[in-house]
Design a protein around this motif. Structure first.
Motif, PDB file in Angstrom:
ATOM      1  N   ILE A 197      28.894  -8.893 -48.576  1.00 65.92           N
ATOM      2  CA  ILE A 197      29.825  -9.721 -49.341  1.00 65.92           C
ATOM      3  C   ILE A 197      29.265 -11.119 -49.536  1.00 65.92           C
ATOM      4  O   ILE A 197      29.430 -11.723 -50.603  1.00 65.92           O
ATOM      5  CB  ILE A 197      31.205  -9.765 -48.650  1.00 65.92           C
ATOM      6  CG1 ILE A 197      32.198 -10.530 -49.524  1.00 65.92           C
ATOM      7  CG2 ILE A 197      31.101 -10.387 -47.262  1.00 65.92           C
ATOM      8  CD1 ILE A 197      33.617 -10.474 -49.001  1.00 65.92           C
ATOM      9  N   LEU A 202      38.459 -15.412 -49.259  1.00 66.66           N
ATOM     10  CA  LEU A 202      37.717 -15.256 -48.014  1.00 66.66           C
ATOM     11  C   LEU A 202      38.366 -16.041 -46.889  1.00 66.66           C
ATOM     12  O   LEU A 202      38.557 -15.537 -45.773  1.00 66.66           O
ATOM     13  CB  LEU A 202      36.271 -15.711 -48.211  1.00 66.66           C
ATOM     14  CG  LEU A 202      35.371 -14.811 -49.052  1.00 66.66           C
ATOM     15  CD1 LEU A 202      34.013 -15.463 -49.251  1.00 66.66           C
ATOM     16  CD2 LEU A 202      35.211 -13.452 -48.393  1.00 66.66           C
ATOM     17  N   TRP A 203      38.704 -17.307 -47.175  1.00 69.60           N
ATOM     18  CA  TRP A 203      39.323 -18.141 -46.143  1.00 69.60           C
ATOM     19  C   TRP A 203      40.708 -17.626 -45.775  1.00 69.60           C
ATOM     20  O   TRP A 203      41.053 -17.529 -44.595  1.00 69.60           O
ATOM     21  CB  TRP A 203      39.412 -19.579 -46.648  1.00 69.60           C
ATOM     22  CG  TRP A 203      40.160 -20.492 -45.718  1.00 69.60           C
ATOM     23  CD1 TRP A 203      39.650 -21.192 -44.669  1.00 69.60           C
ATOM     24  CD2 TRP A 203      41.555 -20.788 -45.765  1.00 69.60           C
ATOM     25  NE1 TRP A 203      40.646 -21.905 -44.058  1.00 69.60           N
ATOM     26  CE2 TRP A 203      41.823 -21.690 -44.700  1.00 69.60           C
ATOM     27  CE3 TRP A 203      42.597 -20.397 -46.596  1.00 69.60           C
ATOM     28  CZ2 TRP A 203      43.104 -22.179 -44.465  1.00 69.60           C
ATOM     29  CZ3 TRP A 203      43.871 -20.894 -46.353  1.00 69.60           C
ATOM     30  CH2 TRP A 203      44.119 -21.779 -45.294  1.00 69.60           C
ATOM     31  N   SER A 225      40.581 -14.248 -43.666  1.00 68.53           N
ATOM     32  CA  SER A 225      40.189 -14.448 -42.272  1.00 68.53           C
ATOM     33  C   SER A 225      41.247 -15.213 -41.496  1.00 68.53           C
ATOM     34  O   SER A 225      41.494 -14.933 -40.312  1.00 68.53           O
ATOM     35  CB  SER A 225      38.854 -15.192 -42.203  1.00 68.53           C
ATOM     36  OG  SER A 225      38.965 -16.474 -42.801  1.00 68.53           O
ATOM     37  N   SER A 239      31.242 -20.852 -46.217  1.00 62.50           N
ATOM     38  CA  SER A 239      32.221 -19.760 -46.158  1.00 62.50           C
ATOM     39  C   SER A 239      31.994 -18.897 -44.923  1.00 62.50           C
ATOM     40  O   SER A 239      32.952 -18.516 -44.237  1.00 62.50           O
ATOM     41  CB  SER A 239      32.133 -18.903 -47.422  1.00 62.50           C
ATOM     42  OG  SER A 239      32.433 -19.653 -48.575  1.00 62.50           O
ATOM     43  N   SER A 240      30.735 -18.609 -44.632  1.00 65.31           N
ATOM     44  CA  SER A 240      30.436 -17.795 -43.443  1.00 65.31           C
ATOM     45  C   SER A 240      30.764 -18.546 -42.158  1.00 65.31           C
ATOM     46  O   SER A 240      31.219 -17.946 -41.177  1.00 65.31           O
ATOM     47  CB  SER A 240      28.960 -17.393 -43.453  1.00 65.31           C
ATOM     48  OG  SER A 240      28.112 -18.529 -43.378  1.00 65.31           O
ATOM     49  N   ILE A 256      34.567 -18.332 -41.657  1.00 66.03           N
ATOM     50  CA  ILE A 256      34.962 -16.987 -41.230  1.00 66.03           C
ATOM     51  C   ILE A 256      34.494 -16.721 -39.800  1.00 66.03           C
ATOM     52  O   ILE A 256      35.204 -16.098 -38.999  1.00 66.03           O
ATOM     53  CB  ILE A 256      34.393 -15.942 -42.199  1.00 66.03           C
ATOM     54  CG1 ILE A 256      35.048 -16.084 -43.573  1.00 66.03           C
ATOM     55  CG2 ILE A 256      34.602 -14.533 -41.665  1.00 66.03           C
ATOM     56  CD1 ILE A 256      34.518 -15.131 -44.605  1.00 66.03           C
TER      57      ILE A 256
END
Length: 234
Positions: free
Chosen positions: A73, A110-111, A114, A217-218, A221
């Motif tokens: 992703i 994404l945020w 999670s 972003s990673s 998460i």
């Protein structure tokens, strides 16, 4: 001023009441068939090299939480953003990554996913995480408020950072390029050299912003994943 921001107007070129400029973001699908040939092209090899570098960065972030296939992703997100940024550098092509509606649609799911999963699985741990260790009791309400705000605005900062950097560079190119008709001689040559240098800088910004968006972003998460894994003892 209307002409200055015309390249950022998604309503130009309306076909059947649909903003056709947004279709430019889908043109990256034209690059996908190259990956199905028996012998990979130079573009495919370069893409594989970049993907491996991104995976190495993500492995350093997630560490023991990394599992096979979990980075697809992020690689897809990085590839989509960088191709969209480069498409925006082509003359007369709409820059979709310069709009908050586009960048926020990438950052928010994404945020939010999670965050909801982490809070739902371990509510107490997430609430305790809002107060740093050793915080005086008087300052605890203030720290909770500050940490909550800083966590909530994360997708907004990601979206604004990407959109603002793309808009700023494009506007500077338009402002300097529009002065060429009024100049001549060595001044015009200097302007052309400056525009080439600025375009090179914009290519670097397109890569850097895609990298920054993916890595941040990673990181966000991973922060919630670490809290979740601590609950189940991983």
């Amino acid at each position: 001023m209307g002409d200055l921001f015309a390249s950022f107007n998604p309503q130009t070129g309306v076909i059947f009441s649909f903003p056709g400029n947004w279709l430019a973001a889908l043109s990256i699908l034209l690059f996908l068939p190259q990956g199905y040939w028996l012998m990979g092209s130079q573009v495919t090899r370069f893409f594989n090299l970049v993907s491996k570098l991104v995976v190495l960065e993500l492995q350093a972030i997630f560490g023991s939480l990394a599992v096979p296939g979990s980075f697809l992703i992020f690689i897809s997100l990085f590839s989509f953003i960088i191709m969209t940024n480069f498409l925006g550098l082509i003359p007369y092509v709409f820059t979709s990554s310069s709009h908050l509606s586009f960048t926020l649609a990438l950052a928010l799911p994404l945020w939010l996913g999670s965050m909801v999963y982490s809070v739902g699985l371990q509510f107490n741990m997430n609430m305790a995480h809002l107060v740093p260790v050793g915080t005086p009791g008087v300052l605890m309400p203030v720290m909770v408020l500050i940490e909550t705000v800083s966590s909530v605005i994360r997708p907004g900062t990601l979206a604004v950072r990407l959109a603002a950097n793309m808009v700023a560079g494009h506007l500077l190119l338009v402002l300097l390029g529009s002065q060429g008709a009024n100049l001549g001689g060595m001044v015009l040559m200097g302007l052309m050299v400056g525009l080439v240098a600025l375009l090179t800088l914009e290519c670097a910004v397109a890569c850097i912003q895609a990298y920054v968006f993916t890595i941040l972003s990673s990181l966000y998460i991973n922060e919630h994943s670490s809290l979740t894994m601590s609950k189940i003892g991983v």
